[in-house]
Write a protein that holds these residues in place. Structure first.
Motif, PDB file in Angstrom:
ATOM      1  N   LEU A  13      -7.414 -30.582   6.240  1.00 46.94           N
ATOM      2  CA  LEU A  13      -8.808 -30.180   6.080  1.00 46.94           C
ATOM      3  C   LEU A  13      -8.925 -28.659   6.033  1.00 46.94           C
ATOM      4  CD1 LEU A  13     -10.687 -32.689   8.417  1.00 46.94           C
ATOM      5  CD2 LEU A  13     -10.643 -32.651   5.922  1.00 46.94           C
ATOM      6  N   GLN A  14      -8.163 -27.969   6.869  1.00 43.05           N
ATOM      7  CA  GLN A  14      -8.189 -26.507   6.855  1.00 43.05           C
ATOM      8  C   GLN A  14      -7.618 -25.968   5.549  1.00 43.05           C
ATOM      9  OE1 GLN A  14      -5.988 -25.597  10.392  1.00 43.05           O
ATOM     10  NE2 GLN A  14      -7.813 -25.574  11.704  1.00 43.05           N
ATOM     11  N   ALA A  15      -6.565 -26.575   5.061  1.00 42.37           N
ATOM     12  CA  ALA A  15      -5.970 -26.137   3.800  1.00 42.37           C
ATOM     13  C   ALA A  15      -6.949 -26.364   2.648  1.00 42.37           C
ATOM     14  CB  ALA A  15      -4.664 -26.890   3.543  1.00 42.37           C
ATOM     15  N   THR A  16      -7.647 -27.483   2.660  1.00 50.17           N
ATOM     16  CA  THR A  16      -8.635 -27.776   1.620  1.00 50.17           C
ATOM     17  C   THR A  16      -9.775 -26.770   1.669  1.00 50.17           C
ATOM     18  OG1 THR A  16      -8.094 -30.119   1.752  1.00 50.17           O
ATOM     19  CG2 THR A  16     -10.175 -29.552   0.703  1.00 50.17           C
ATOM     20  N   GLU A  17     -10.230 -26.444   2.866  1.00 50.87           N
ATOM     21  CA  GLU A  17     -11.314 -25.462   3.022  1.00 50.87           C
ATOM     22  C   GLU A  17     -10.858 -24.085   2.547  1.00 50.87           C
ATOM     23  OE1 GLU A  17     -14.899 -23.584   3.964  1.00 50.87           O
ATOM     24  OE2 GLU A  17     -14.411 -25.678   3.623  1.00 50.87           O
ATOM     25  N   LEU A  18      -9.637 -23.697   2.880  1.00 44.71           N
ATOM     26  CA  LEU A  18      -9.110 -22.405   2.438  1.00 44.71           C
ATOM     27  C   LEU A  18      -8.995 -22.362   0.920  1.00 44.71           C
ATOM     28  CD1 LEU A  18      -7.993 -19.640   3.197  1.00 44.71           C
ATOM     29  CD2 LEU A  18      -5.739 -20.705   3.388  1.00 44.71           C
ATOM     30  N   THR A  19      -8.513 -23.439   0.325  1.00 43.19           N
ATOM     31  CA  THR A  19      -8.400 -23.510  -1.132  1.00 43.19           C
ATOM     32  C   THR A  19      -9.772 -23.401  -1.785  1.00 43.19           C
ATOM     33  OG1 THR A  19      -6.434 -24.910  -0.931  1.00 43.19           O
ATOM     34  CG2 THR A  19      -7.569 -24.933  -3.052  1.00 43.19           C
ATOM     35  N   ARG A  20     -10.766 -24.055  -1.201  1.00 40.75           N
ATOM     36  CA  ARG A  20     -12.127 -23.993  -1.741  1.00 40.75           C
ATOM     37  C   ARG A  20     -12.668 -22.568  -1.658  1.00 40.75           C
ATOM     38  NH1 ARG A  20     -17.099 -23.681  -0.053  1.00 40.75           N
ATOM     39  NH2 ARG A  20     -16.561 -23.747   2.138  1.00 40.75           N
ATOM     40  N   ARG A  21     -12.435 -21.899  -0.543  1.00 38.65           N
ATOM     41  CA  ARG A  21     -12.919 -20.515  -0.381  1.00 38.65           C
ATOM     42  C   ARG A  21     -12.232 -19.563  -1.355  1.00 38.65           C
ATOM     43  NH1 ARG A  21     -14.639 -18.610   5.400  1.00 38.65           N
ATOM     44  NH2 ARG A  21     -15.813 -20.422   6.074  1.00 38.65           N
ATOM     45  N   VAL A  22     -10.937 -19.713  -1.530  1.00 45.79           N
ATOM     46  CA  VAL A  22     -10.195 -18.860  -2.459  1.00 45.79           C
ATOM     47  C   VAL A  22     -10.719 -19.066  -3.876  1.00 45.79           C
ATOM     48  CG1 VAL A  22      -7.930 -18.488  -3.527  1.00 45.79           C
ATOM     49  CG2 VAL A  22      -8.120 -18.669  -1.044  1.00 45.79           C
TER      50      VAL A  22
END
Length: 146
Positions: A13-22
Motif C-alpha cells: 500500500l505504501q509503495a502504491t501510494e508513493l508511485t501515485r505521488r511520483v
C-alpha cells in the motif's frame, strides 16, 4: 506469523501510494513545461503579428536582409532591460511583446524548479527539497545579478 501479515500488506500500500505521488508530480512538472512553452510561443507570435501590423516596412527590410543586423544589435529598438520592456509594453509595441514572450520562455525552467521544490515537499523527501531549493536559489541569484 499473523503479526507479519498486516506489515506485509502495509508495504504494498505504501509503495502504491508513493508511485501515485511520483506520477502526480511528473504530470505537474510536465504541464508546467508544456504550458510555459505554449504561452511564450503565443506571446511571441502575438508580438510578431503586432509588430508587422503596426510597421509593415519591417517586413520588407527583413526580406532583403539589409537591415536584419540593425534590428538585433544592442542599439536596436528592442527593449534590453525591464524599464524599457515596461515602456514598450505600455506603448503597445510588438517588440516589447516579443521580448516578454522570450522572457517567459526563459523563466519556464525556473518555474519548473519551483514546482519541483513543492513536489518534493509533497513526496516528503527532505534531502531533495534542500537540494532543489539550492538550485532554485542559484537560478534566481543568477538572474538578479546578471
Amino acid at each position: 506469523m499473523s503479526s507479519e501479515r498486516p506489515h506485509q500488506q502495509a508495504a504494498p500500500l505504501q509503495a502504491t501510494e508513493l508511485t501515485r505521488r511520483v506520477r502526480q508530480v511528473e504530470l505537474a512538472i510536465s504541464w508546467v513545461l508544456r504550458i510555459g512553452v505554449l504561452v511564450s510561443v503565443m506571446v511571441i507570435a502575438a508580438g510578431l503579428l503586432l509588430m508587422f501590423l503596426h510597421h509593415p516596412l519591417q517586413t520588407r527590410l527583413l526580406d532583403d536582409g539589409s537591415n536584419y543586423h540593425a534590428q538585433v544589435q544592442p542599439g536596436a529598438h528592442f527593449p534590453h532591460d525591464l524599464t524599457q520592456l515596461r515602456a514598450a509594453l505600455a506603448a503597445g509595441h510588438g517588440r516589447g511583446v516579443i521580448v516578454l514572450g522570450v522572457l517567459l520562455l526563459i523563466l519556464t525552467p525556473v518555474l519548473r524548479v519551483a514546482v519541483s521544490v513543492l513536489s518534493f515537499v509533497y513526496e516528503r523527501d527532505p534531502p531533495m527539497v534542500l537540494v532543489t531549493l539550492f538550485v532554485l536559489l542559484v537560478l534566481v541569484l543568477s538572474f538578479v545579478l546578471a
